[in-house]
Design a protein around this motif. Structure first.
Motif, PDB file in Angstrom:
ATOM      1  N   GLY A  86       0.809  -1.220   0.000  1.00 39.10           N
ATOM      2  CA  GLY A  86       0.000   0.000   0.000  1.00 39.10           C
ATOM      3  C   GLY A  86       0.839   1.264   0.000  1.00 39.10           C
ATOM      4  O   GLY A  86       0.510   2.249  -0.664  1.00 39.10           O
ATOM      5  N   TRP A  87       1.952   1.245   0.724  1.00 38.16           N
ATOM      6  CA  TRP A  87       2.832   2.407   0.757  1.00 38.16           C
ATOM      7  C   TRP A  87       3.489   2.620  -0.596  1.00 38.16           C
ATOM      8  O   TRP A  87       3.696   3.766  -1.015  1.00 38.16           O
ATOM      9  CB  TRP A  87       3.871   2.259   1.857  1.00 38.16           C
ATOM     10  N   LEU A  88       3.797   1.545  -1.279  1.00 44.09           N
ATOM     11  CA  LEU A  88       4.362   1.668  -2.626  1.00 44.09           C
ATOM     12  C   LEU A  88       3.328   2.226  -3.607  1.00 44.09           C
ATOM     13  O   LEU A  88       3.663   3.030  -4.483  1.00 44.09           O
ATOM     14  CB  LEU A  88       4.891   0.321  -3.106  1.00 44.09           C
ATOM     15  N   VAL A  89       2.080   1.779  -3.456  1.00 46.55           N
ATOM     16  CA  VAL A  89       1.008   2.293  -4.311  1.00 46.55           C
ATOM     17  C   VAL A  89       0.823   3.791  -4.070  1.00 46.55           C
ATOM     18  O   VAL A  89       0.669   4.571  -5.016  1.00 46.55           O
ATOM     19  CB  VAL A  89      -0.309   1.517  -4.071  1.00 46.55           C
ATOM     20  N   LEU A  90       0.847   4.215  -2.818  1.00 44.59           N
ATOM     21  CA  LEU A  90       0.687   5.634  -2.502  1.00 44.59           C
ATOM     22  C   LEU A  90       1.850   6.460  -3.043  1.00 44.59           C
ATOM     23  O   LEU A  90       1.640   7.555  -3.583  1.00 44.59           O
ATOM     24  CB  LEU A  90       0.552   5.829  -0.990  1.00 44.59           C
ATOM     25  N   LEU A  91       3.056   5.951  -2.926  1.00 43.52           N
ATOM     26  CA  LEU A  91       4.221   6.653  -3.461  1.00 43.52           C
ATOM     27  C   LEU A  91       4.145   6.755  -4.988  1.00 43.52           C
ATOM     28  O   LEU A  91       4.373   7.829  -5.564  1.00 43.52           O
ATOM     29  CB  LEU A  91       5.508   5.942  -3.045  1.00 43.52           C
ATOM     30  N   ALA A  92       3.818   5.655  -5.637  1.00 41.29           N
ATOM     31  CA  ALA A  92       3.702   5.657  -7.097  1.00 41.29           C
ATOM     32  C   ALA A  92       2.583   6.601  -7.553  1.00 41.29           C
ATOM     33  O   ALA A  92       2.732   7.311  -8.561  1.00 41.29           O
ATOM     34  CB  ALA A  92       3.446   4.241  -7.607  1.00 41.29           C
ATOM     35  N   THR A  93       1.486   6.640  -6.809  1.00 41.41           N
ATOM     36  CA  THR A  93       0.377   7.533  -7.145  1.00 41.41           C
ATOM     37  C   THR A  93       0.806   8.991  -7.030  1.00 41.41           C
ATOM     38  O   THR A  93       0.487   9.813  -7.894  1.00 41.41           O
ATOM     39  CB  THR A  93      -0.833   7.259  -6.239  1.00 41.41           C
ATOM     40  N   ALA A  94       1.540   9.327  -5.992  1.00 46.26           N
ATOM     41  CA  ALA A  94       2.011  10.700  -5.807  1.00 46.26           C
ATOM     42  C   ALA A  94       2.945  11.106  -6.943  1.00 46.26           C
ATOM     43  O   ALA A  94       2.816  12.212  -7.498  1.00 46.26           O
ATOM     44  CB  ALA A  94       2.707  10.843  -4.458  1.00 46.26           C
ATOM     45  N   ILE A  95       3.856  10.235  -7.315  1.00 50.24           N
ATOM     46  CA  ILE A  95       4.787  10.530  -8.410  1.00 50.24           C
ATOM     47  C   ILE A  95       4.026  10.692  -9.721  1.00 50.24           C
ATOM     48  O   ILE A  95       4.269  11.625 -10.495  1.00 50.24           O
ATOM     49  CB  ILE A  95       5.871   9.441  -8.512  1.00 50.24           C
ATOM     50  N   TRP A  96       3.080   9.794  -9.973  1.00 49.48           N
ATOM     51  CA  TRP A  96       2.263   9.846 -11.195  1.00 49.48           C
ATOM     52  C   TRP A  96       1.461  11.145 -11.245  1.00 49.48           C
ATOM     53  O   TRP A  96       1.389  11.809 -12.279  1.00 49.48           O
ATOM     54  CB  TRP A  96       1.343   8.623 -11.215  1.00 49.48           C
ATOM     55  N   PHE A  97       0.868  11.516 -10.122  1.00 52.05           N
ATOM     56  CA  PHE A  97       0.046  12.726 -10.026  1.00 52.05           C
ATOM     57  C   PHE A  97       0.883  13.968 -10.333  1.00 52.05           C
ATOM     58  O   PHE A  97       0.488  14.825 -11.126  1.00 52.05           O
ATOM     59  CB  PHE A  97      -0.551  12.806  -8.614  1.00 52.05           C
ATOM     60  N   ILE A  98       2.047  14.058  -9.709  1.00 54.38           N
ATOM     61  CA  ILE A  98       2.936  15.199  -9.926  1.00 54.38           C
ATOM     62  C   ILE A  98       3.410  15.241 -11.379  1.00 54.38           C
ATOM     63  O   ILE A  98       3.419  16.311 -12.005  1.00 54.38           O
ATOM     64  CB  ILE A  98       4.133  15.146  -8.959  1.00 54.38           C
TER      65      ILE A  98
END
Length: 122
Positions: A86-98
């Motif tokens: 889940g933490w990896l998904v959140l990190l990847a989502t933040a990078i993708w969003f930015i």
């Protein structure tokens, strides 16, 4: 099936036209500090999408899709945060969003339509 190409004014766009999508991108990026601003941004994108020129509508479509896909991925990440993935998904989502916001800002600054706002990627 090829989609029709949207004509872009290439720098001839009114700076006032560019202001609203710019504000939405900024609201999205400040959402990492102030959590409610992306909600305000997506509301603004929905309000302005219908009256904007075609090349700016691509930016609004990108912004709306970025919000909803980002929200979906964040929920999945939050639910699975109890396990490490889940933490990896959140990190990847933040990078993708930015990355989507920065790429959108680059196209907006050049006065170009966003190339493929319907994609889930960049």
């Amino acid at each position: 099936m090829a989609e029709p190409e949207i004509q872009t004014p290439h720098g001839t766009g009114n700076s006032n036209d560019k202001m609203m999508p710019l504000v939405v991108y900024i609201l999205y990026l400040t959402g990492f500090v102030v959590g409610i601003t992306p909600v305000i941004g997506v509301i603004m994108a929905y309000i302005n999408r219908g009256t904007a020129p075609a090349w700016l509508q691509t930016h609004y479509s990108l912004q709306i899709r970025t919000f909803w896909i980002g929200l979906l991925l964040s929920i999945v990440g939050a639910i699975t945060a109890l396990i490490f993935i889940g933490w990896l998904v959140l990190l990847a989502t933040a990078i993708w969003f930015i990355a989507r916001c920065v790429k959108g800002l680059m196209h907006l600054q050049r006065g170009e339509a966003y190339p493929d706002p319907a994609t889930w990627l960049l």
